[in-house]
Design a protein around this motif. Sequence first.
Motif, PDB file in Angstrom:
ATOM      1  N   SER A 156       0.818  -1.201   0.053  1.00 42.92           N
ATOM      2  CA  SER A 156       0.032  -0.030   0.034  1.00 42.92           C
ATOM      3  C   SER A 156       0.913   1.162   0.081  1.00 42.92           C
ATOM      4  CB  SER A 156      -0.726   0.004   1.337  1.00 42.92           C
ATOM      5  OG  SER A 156      -1.738  -1.213   1.057  1.00 42.92           O
ATOM      6  N   VAL A 209      -9.120   1.001 -10.853  1.00 43.35           N
ATOM      7  CA  VAL A 209      -8.580   0.945  -9.484  1.00 43.35           C
ATOM      8  C   VAL A 209      -9.850   0.833  -8.659  1.00 43.35           C
ATOM      9  CG1 VAL A 209      -6.839   2.531 -10.252  1.00 43.35           C
ATOM     10  CG2 VAL A 209      -8.833   3.442  -9.450  1.00 43.35           C
ATOM     11  N   PHE A 245      -8.162   1.363  -4.590  1.00 44.59           N
ATOM     12  CA  PHE A 245      -7.885   2.920  -4.223  1.00 44.59           C
ATOM     13  C   PHE A 245      -8.893   3.806  -3.452  1.00 44.59           C
ATOM     14  CE2 PHE A 245      -4.368   3.688  -7.645  1.00 44.59           C
ATOM     15  CZ  PHE A 245      -3.678   2.403  -7.348  1.00 44.59           C
ATOM     16  N   MET A 274      -3.777   3.778  -1.590  1.00 46.81           N
ATOM     17  CA  MET A 274      -3.533   2.915  -2.714  1.00 46.81           C
ATOM     18  C   MET A 274      -3.282   1.684  -2.047  1.00 46.81           C
ATOM     19  SD  MET A 274      -1.611   4.966  -5.847  1.00 46.81           S
ATOM     20  CE  MET A 274      -0.064   5.368  -4.840  1.00 46.81           C
ATOM     21  N   LEU A 313      -1.520  -2.815  -4.632  1.00 46.51           N
ATOM     22  CA  LEU A 313      -0.794  -2.327  -5.876  1.00 46.51           C
ATOM     23  C   LEU A 313      -0.390  -3.293  -6.648  1.00 46.51           C
ATOM     24  CD1 LEU A 313       0.847   0.716  -4.099  1.00 46.51           C
ATOM     25  CD2 LEU A 313      -0.731   0.961  -5.977  1.00 46.51           C
ATOM     26  N   ASP A 365       0.201  -0.443 -11.917  1.00 41.52           N
ATOM     27  CA  ASP A 365      -0.029   0.807 -11.146  1.00 41.52           C
ATOM     28  C   ASP A 365       1.081   1.618 -11.473  1.00 41.52           C
ATOM     29  OD1 ASP A 365      -1.770  -1.030  -8.774  1.00 41.52           O
ATOM     30  OD2 ASP A 365      -2.605   0.271 -10.367  1.00 41.52           O
TER      31      ASP A 365
END
Length: 123
Positions: free
Chosen positions: A16, A61, A65, A80, A83, A87
Amino acid sequence: VQLQAFGGGFVQAGDSLRLSCATSGSTFRAVSWFRQAPGKEREFVAGIMWSSRVTFYADLVKGRFTISRDSAKNSVYLQMDNLKPEDTAVYYCAAGATMIVGMRRNRDAYAFWGQGTLVTVSS
């Protein structure tokens, strides 16, 4: 009007990261995050309407996100999670003083841009 994005870094897939966008305190209609990967067009990621806090996301996303804002700090955040290598990009925050709802995912609707912060996700 000034926007400053920061918080990028190098992470592993599944990690993250939280990006921050500090604004100059002007009144905006919407603030959004866009990203641009090498050789690709700049694309919309997530946005928030400043007054109503209504959020909107790109399908890629959604669920990973989360965008939020802190009006006291004149800041917008992009959390976020999970991931993925895809990305990886330079992430930009952008603000619009006026906004047509149908245009809010369109980069041309945003007059003010920050300098970008690089996010690299390794597999």
